[in-house]
Design an enzyme around this catalytic site. Structure first.
Site, PDB file in Angstrom:
ATOM      1  N   VAL A  66       0.845  -1.200   0.000  1.00 42.28           N
ATOM      2  CA  VAL A  66       0.000   0.000   0.000  1.00 42.28           C
ATOM      3  C   VAL A  66       0.880   1.251   0.000  1.00 42.28           C
ATOM      4  O   VAL A  66       0.643   2.219  -0.706  1.00 42.28           O
ATOM      5  CB  VAL A  66      -0.939   0.007   1.230  1.00 42.28           C
ATOM      6  CG1 VAL A  66      -1.693   1.320   1.328  1.00 42.28           C
ATOM      7  CG2 VAL A  66      -1.892  -1.158   1.154  1.00 42.28           C
ATOM      8  N   ALA A  67       1.938   1.200   0.819  1.00 44.20           N
ATOM      9  CA  ALA A  67       2.779   2.388   0.962  1.00 44.20           C
ATOM     10  C   ALA A  67       3.684   2.612  -0.243  1.00 44.20           C
ATOM     11  O   ALA A  67       3.800   3.727  -0.747  1.00 44.20           O
ATOM     12  CB  ALA A  67       3.617   2.253   2.219  1.00 44.20           C
TER      13      ALA A  67
ATOM     14  N   ASP B 140      -1.585  37.823 -33.536  1.00 38.97           N
ATOM     15  CA  ASP B 140      -2.213  38.909 -34.292  1.00 38.97           C
ATOM     16  C   ASP B 140      -1.687  40.217 -33.728  1.00 38.97           C
ATOM     17  O   ASP B 140      -1.292  40.269 -32.566  1.00 38.97           O
ATOM     18  CB  ASP B 140      -3.726  38.894 -34.054  1.00 38.97           C
ATOM     19  CG  ASP B 140      -4.411  37.807 -34.846  1.00 38.97           C
ATOM     20  OD1 ASP B 140      -3.814  37.351 -35.823  1.00 38.97           O
ATOM     21  OD2 ASP B 140      -5.534  37.429 -34.487  1.00 38.97           O
TER      22      ASP B 140
ATOM     23  N   ASP C 174      -9.093  35.228 -33.979  1.00 39.45           N
ATOM     24  CA  ASP C 174     -10.402  35.656 -33.474  1.00 39.45           C
ATOM     25  C   ASP C 174     -11.554  35.340 -34.432  1.00 39.45           C
ATOM     26  O   ASP C 174     -12.659  35.088 -34.018  1.00 39.45           O
ATOM     27  CB  ASP C 174     -10.381  37.154 -33.129  1.00 39.45           C
ATOM     28  CG  ASP C 174      -9.771  37.989 -34.246  1.00 39.45           C
ATOM     29  OD1 ASP C 174      -9.576  37.456 -35.354  1.00 39.45           O
ATOM     30  OD2 ASP C 174      -9.492  39.177 -34.015  1.00 39.45           O
TER      31      ASP C 174
ATOM     32  N   ASP D 153     -10.117  31.778 -38.789  1.00 42.90           N
ATOM     33  CA  ASP D 153      -8.899  31.421 -38.052  1.00 42.90           C
ATOM     34  C   ASP D 153      -8.992  30.021 -37.464  1.00 42.90           C
ATOM     35  O   ASP D 153      -7.976  29.435 -37.064  1.00 42.90           O
ATOM     36  CB  ASP D 153      -8.659  32.395 -36.884  1.00 42.90           C
ATOM     37  CG  ASP D 153      -8.235  33.758 -37.381  1.00 42.90           C
ATOM     38  OD1 ASP D 153      -7.626  33.818 -38.455  1.00 42.90           O
ATOM     39  OD2 ASP D 153      -8.526  34.758 -36.706  1.00 42.90           O
TER      40      ASP D 153
ATOM     41  N   ASN E 165       2.539   6.110   4.577  1.00 44.04           N
ATOM     42  CA  ASN E 165       1.850   6.197   3.283  1.00 44.04           C
ATOM     43  C   ASN E 165       0.931   7.415   3.237  1.00 44.04           C
ATOM     44  O   ASN E 165       0.834   8.111   2.231  1.00 44.04           O
ATOM     45  CB  ASN E 165       1.042   4.922   3.048  1.00 44.04           C
ATOM     46  CG  ASN E 165       0.171   5.039   1.825  1.00 44.04           C
ATOM     47  OD1 ASN E 165       0.667   5.317   0.749  1.00 44.04           O
ATOM     48  ND2 ASN E 165      -1.117   4.863   1.988  1.00 44.04           N
TER      49      ASN E 165
HETATM   50  P1  ATP Z   1      -4.337  42.017 -37.144  1.00 39.34           P
HETATM   51  O1  ATP Z   1      -4.132  40.745 -37.866  1.00 39.34           O
HETATM   52  O2  ATP Z   1      -3.130  42.645 -36.682  1.00 39.34           O
HETATM   53  O3  ATP Z   1      -5.380  41.887 -36.098  1.00 39.34           O
HETATM   54  P2  ATP Z   1      -6.192  42.896 -38.713  1.00 39.34           P
HETATM   55  O4  ATP Z   1      -6.567  41.472 -38.944  1.00 39.34           O
HETATM   56  O5  ATP Z   1      -7.035  43.700 -37.786  1.00 39.34           O
HETATM   57  O6  ATP Z   1      -4.821  42.980 -38.226  1.00 39.34           O
HETATM   58  P3  ATP Z   1      -7.466  43.694 -40.877  1.00 39.34           P
HETATM   59  O7  ATP Z   1      -8.602  44.049 -39.988  1.00 39.34           O
HETATM   60  O8  ATP Z   1      -7.567  42.517 -41.743  1.00 39.34           O
HETATM   61  O9  ATP Z   1      -6.174  43.559 -40.075  1.00 39.34           O
HETATM   62  O10 ATP Z   1      -7.135  44.967 -41.721  1.00 39.34           O
HETATM   63  C1  ATP Z   1      -6.296  44.906 -42.832  1.00 39.34           C
HETATM   64  C2  ATP Z   1      -6.384  46.208 -43.564  1.00 39.34           C
HETATM   65  O11 ATP Z   1      -7.724  46.374 -43.995  1.00 39.34           O
HETATM   66  C3  ATP Z   1      -6.071  47.410 -42.714  1.00 39.34           C
HETATM   67  O12 ATP Z   1      -4.726  47.748 -42.850  1.00 39.34           O
HETATM   68  C4  ATP Z   1      -6.942  48.492 -43.296  1.00 39.34           C
HETATM   69  O13 ATP Z   1      -6.291  49.144 -44.340  1.00 39.34           O
HETATM   70  C5  ATP Z   1      -8.108  47.724 -43.871  1.00 39.34           C
HETATM   71  N1  ATP Z   1      -9.266  47.798 -42.978  1.00 39.34           N
HETATM   72  C6  ATP Z   1      -9.317  47.467 -41.692  1.00 39.34           C
HETATM   73  N2  ATP Z   1     -10.548  47.618 -41.211  1.00 39.34           N
HETATM   74  C7  ATP Z   1     -11.321  48.077 -42.210  1.00 39.34           C
HETATM   75  C8  ATP Z   1     -12.706  48.418 -42.362  1.00 39.34           C
HETATM   76  N3  ATP Z   1     -13.547  48.336 -41.345  1.00 39.34           N
HETATM   77  N4  ATP Z   1     -13.128  48.838 -43.552  1.00 39.34           N
HETATM   78  C9  ATP Z   1     -12.290  48.919 -44.583  1.00 39.34           C
HETATM   79  N5  ATP Z   1     -10.989  48.618 -44.523  1.00 39.34           N
HETATM   80  C10 ATP Z   1     -10.488  48.193 -43.360  1.00 39.34           C
END
Ligand code: ATP
Length: 938
Positions: free
Chosen positions: A323-324, A370, A664, A668, A758
């Site tokens: 046991v121990a 990201d 996110d 992804d 134990n």
């Molecule tokens: P990370 O990966 O660092 O989080 P991200 O995924 O936020 O970056 P995106 O959101 O894909 O990057 O943005 C890429 C590009 O798209 C930006 O550099 C910008 O020029 C353009 N962008 C971002 N948001 C918008 C929007 N709401 N409307 C139009 N263009 C945008």
């Protein structure tokens, strides 16, 4: 009388008919006294009925939703929308089942034999000891089960639901049948829903059907003739499935166990969670040690019997020793330590969904993160504005509000005072989905920054003046967004397109540019100028957004650009520095341009001389093998989108790296699944991505990953310490009895004393080693190699040396006591106490593999202090308390005896500390080699 009977019968018949109708409509209608209660609808039936009929049966209003009082009423009947995971087996049964252990049964048998042989003292002692041993094992197992159960509750699903006409965000468990639920991309379906609105909806039903291709959903009733297969119910969204695309609204038809997922859930419950590699290796180690122990114990019993010792005595000692010495508590303590570690991580805002990840964290040598929101704050503010005709304005103020000004050469620009600036701001406001109310932003931060700019200019009314006719939503793949709008006053006109997005994307749709209200053809010179401006803002770390408008999508007029600042999160730079110096490579993956990405990466200390950046396009052009060759040197992936992440993960894994990847969005999910540690964002992350992840960062902060790695390493170390302590005690106990038997000594410890040892070995002092606070220096240690076993050479030394000291010390005390050639209770009491004290000092130095006791602080692990104090008190009771003296066959010792024992037994701690010192002194050189060996330098 006959009339009365008739009326009663009539009433009964009516009730019966109503009942039959209800059973027809609702297959699963729970039997109830309350006739007014709403039934739940079987999904098959619901899919065959038109929506309004479903709403009628469920007494629900599709648009207004249920009232709160109605929800409470329904909940009282249907319960919460969750699964009852209450234990089916009562506690006492679980306790009794502990006695089924073969060893315990053997001990019980020896107690019975003692009774038969009229050795009542022994029988009582053995029984008391068995009860204590069984109770300790039961408490441990119960704790392990409870903590595993707690893990399941860490990420409660949420949902959007309409109640009393308002959209509410609530926990999915609060839903009741008849509720109206809104679904959108990335969300998890919170209950079985009959859909009544669906646009482009497709749902991943793999959790139910195993089919991984998402299936599209509609709202039309299904013909009753189709077979009973749930895949044919295309107007029902099932609980636990994931929305891959589109939007929808549905009415709740089944909750909790009445949902289709209920069945799957029950099956999942029955399925045992897979064990972590560590748990498996502990199981194996336990089995191997058991085998050896049994062999040795068999020999001891045989030799003892040949020497003419009493057979029952030898049998009891043999079984107690089994046991121990058999570390049956090892796998359980590993589970408890892992689970408690996970709970500690929750406090640090990291939710680990799967136990094996705790181990993998200590091996992680690459983190792909990201940028936006994880490394930076995701608090966007426009600071620069550049118009297509060459004006350069600066914007003051921070946050999502109108506080601040637009300054052109020091002059405030407001309203329509400058047409070129006004046009840029206008486009940013119209092509926008964000809303700022009471200084709070609803929507994307990038768009929020543009609304704040509009407010600073006093142009916030522009959006209301336009009606949206067409929309091209933003996506990370596409990197732009466009809308077609008409002015209120010109409803009959086709309207204009307004576009915003990454500069390279927007410029592709433009053929002219705005120059003080005139549309001039876009020349290469002009493009060159814009490119320079874009690079200028990007190099300053600003996110650049370009704007255009026009009547036709391919022929837009370029209006200008804004630069948006998104400051790095506090503490990230330090965290990155610590990680890199400990041999963990950090890589940034962003949708932003090269200049912006590199500038932020340099500011965070990620991008240094010799680092390289790679664009998403270049990733596309390479295959995994080619990418694997260069990926160790790449620090920044710019203009990348979720689809590149999978390739990046695979190529890194190809080089032997253990990769943590953050994400996110819905897209992804695949990369998160492929990564060794998939990390989802708690705030901005979708349910799809959280489902795929192994770990969730509650506040999206990069530093939390570092804390999790630190905890992961700490937990592993604690388990190692525990193993060291338990094995050295086991080996010492076995060797002591074996040597005593071989040397033909009387038994130095009796059965009860062995069982007591134990309890200390498996019980509180050992367990408290599992909750040792994490050493601050642990994060600076290089990642562990995944293939490394927990039992290293250094650990074996640290197990064997204390065992040898304990055995020699205890045998010495025994020999000293035996000099009078008669074995008395005092002799065994001395030996026994000596062993226990040795064990306490051994536990003290087992608290860390590297740090000395004085460095850790005596009281830094409170649980340990309490456990050791309790054990010492227990030992004192065993020696001095008469009833226990009877049980353990002990005798009171003098204070000098105790002082002598303390002086002797502390030697085990002293020697262990010396070993640590020597290792540290020798390790200085090898540690350097370890770090240079790390992935960073490959
Ligand atoms: P990370 O990966 O660092 O989080 P991200 O995924 O936020 O970056 P995106 O959101 O894909 O990057 O943005 C890429 C590009 O798209 C930006 O550099 C910008 O020029 C353009 N962008 C971002 N948001 C918008 C929007 N709401 N409307 C139009 N263009 C945008």
């Amino acid at each position: 009388i006959s009339k009365k009977v008739y009326t009663q019968f009539h009433g009964f018949l009516l009730c019966f008919c109503v009942h039959v109708v209800f059973i027809q409509l609702a297959e699963d209608h729970p039997t109830s006294e309350d006739e007014t209660m709403v039934p739940v609808l079987a999904s098959k039936k619901a899919s065959e009925l038109p929506v309004n009929e479903v709403a009628y049966i469920l007494q629900a209003d599709l648009q207004y939703g249920l009232s709160h009082s109605e929800v409470t009423r329904r909940r009282a009947y249907h319960g919460w929308n969750e699964f009852d995971i209450s234990e089916d087996e009562p506690l006492w049964k679980k306790y009794i089942s502990q006695f089924k252990d073969p060893l315990i049964m053997l001990l019980l048998a020896s107690a019975v034999i003692s009774v038969l042989m009229r050795q009542f003292d022994d029988a009582v002692s053995i029984t008391v000891a068995i009860i204590i041993v069984v109770t300790v094992a039961f408490v441990q197992e119960y704790r392990s089960e409870k903590s595993l159960e707690e893990l399941g509750k860490l990420v409660p699903p949420e949902c959007h639901c309409i109640r009393e006409g308002r959209l509410e965000h609530l926990l999915a468990r609060e839903l009741v049948p008849g509720d109206t639920v809104c679904l959108s991309v990335g969300e998890r379906v919170p209950a079985d829903l009959r859909l009544f609105e669906a646009s482009d909806l497709s749902v991943d039903e793999s959790s139910l059907t195993g089919e991984t291709t998402p299936c599209s959903k509609s709202i039309a009733p299904q013909p009753a003739a189709t077979n009973g297969d749930i895949t044919s119910r295309s107007n029902v969204a099932f609980m636990g499935t994931l929305v891959r695309c589109g939007k929808a609204k549905g009415i709740v038809i089944g909750t909790g166990e009445n949902s289709e997922f209920g069945e799957v859930f029950k099956m999942m419950q029955a399925e045992e969670a897979p064990k972590t590699p560590l748990q498996k290796s502990m199981d194996l180690l336990g089995k191997q040690l058991s085998l050896y122990s049994f062999g040795i114990i068999g020999v001891i019993m045989l030799v003892g019997w040949l020497q003419g010792k009493h057979i029952l005595d030898m049998f009891t000692i043999g079984v107690s020793l089994a046991v121990a010495a058999i570390p049956e508590g090892l796998p359980i303590v590993v589970t408890v330590t892992l689970a408690l570690g996970v709970m500690r991580m929750v406090k640090k805002r990291a939710i680990v969904k799967k136990l094996p990840i705790v181990e993998t964290l200590g091996c992680c040598n690459v983190i792909c993160s990201d940028k936006t929101g994880t490394l930076t704050k995701n608090e966007m503010t426009v600071t620069h504005l550049f118009t297509s005709d060459g004006l350069h304005a600066e914007v003051t103020g921070v946050g999502y509000n109108g506080a601040g000004e637009v300054l052109l050469d020091g002059e405030v620009v407001h309203g329509y005072s400058n047409l070129s600036i006004c046009k840029v701001v206008e486009a940013g406001c119209i092509c926008n989905d964000a809303v700022i109310r009471n200084n709070t932003l609803m929507g994307r931060p990038t768009e929020g920054a543009l609304i704040a700019l509009t407010m600073k200019m006093g142009l916030e009314g522009v959006q209301q003046e336009h009606v949206r006719k067409e929309e091209h939503p933003f996506s990370s793949e596409q990197k732009w967004m466009a809308v077609r709008c008409v002015h209120h006053a010109q409803q009959d006109k086709p309207g204009l397109y307004y576009m915003k997005g990454a500069y390279e994307q927007v410029i592709r749709y433009c053929s002219t540019y705005n120059s003080k209200g005139l549309m001039l053809p876009l020349t290469s010179q002009q493009r060159e100028l814009y490119q320079q401006q874009k690079s200028y803002m990007g190099t300053a770390g600003l996110r650049v957004l370009a704007f255009a408008s026009g009547a036709e999508m391919g022929h837009l007029t370029f209006l200008g650009m804004v630069g948006i600042i998104d400051p790095p999160r506090e503490g990230v730079k330090e965290a990155v520095g610590t990680l890199i110096s400990s041999g963990v490579a950090v890589k940034m993956i962003t949708g932003d341009s090269q200049e912006t990405a590199v500038s932020i990466a340099s500011r965070l200390g990620l991008y240094t001389k010799g680092s390289q950046a790679l664009s998403g396009e270049e990733v596309d052009q390479m295959d995994i093998q080619q990418l694997s060759l260069i990926v160790p040197r790449i620090v920044v992936f710019y203009r990348a989108s979720p689809r590149h992440k999978l390739k990046i993960v695979k190529s890194l894994q190809n080089t032997g790296a253990v990769v943590a990847m953050t994400g996110d969005g819905v897209n992804d999910a695949v990369a998160l699944k492929a990564a060794d540690i998939g990390v989802a964002m708690g705030q901005t992350g979708t349910d799809v991505c959280k489902e795929a992840a192994d770990m969730i960062l509650v506040d999206d902060d990069f530093r939390t990953i570092m804390c999790a790695i630190e905890e992961g390493k700490g937990i592993y170390n604690n388990i190692k310490n525990f193993v060291r302590f338990q094995l050295s005690t086991s080996i010492a106990a076995l060797t002591l009895i074996s040597l005593a038997t071989l040397m033909n000594f009387p038994n130095p410890l009796n059965a009860m004393q062995i069982l007591w040892i134990n309890i200390i070995m498996d019980g509180p002092p050992a367990q408290s080693l599992g909750v040792e606070p994490v050493d601050k220096d642990v994060i600076r240690k290089p990642p562990r190699n995944v293939k490394d076993s927990i039992i290293t050479r250094s650990l074996i030394v640290k197990i064997l040396v204390p065992s040898v000291i304990i055995v020699c010390g205890t045998l010495f005390v025994f020999w000293r006591e035996l000099r009078d050639n008669v074995i008395t209770p005092r002799d065994t009491t001395m030996t026994f106490t000596c062993f226990v004290f040795f064990d306490m000092f051994n536990a003290l130095s087992s608290r860390s593999q590297t740090r000395m006791v004085h460095e850790m602080g005596l009281c830094s692990n409170r649980m340990f202090c309490y456990a050791v104090l309790a054990s010492i008190m227990g030992q004192m009771l065993v020696i001095y308390f008469p009833p226990l003296q009877m049980v353990f066959q002990t005798e009171s010792l003098s204070i000098f005896d105790l002082l002598f024992l303390i002086a002797l037994t502390s030697s085990v701690c002293v020697v262990s500390e010396v070993i640590k010192k020597i290792e540290r002194w020798r390790g200085k050189g090898s540690e350097l080699i370890d770090t240079t060996d790390s992935f960073n330098e490959v």
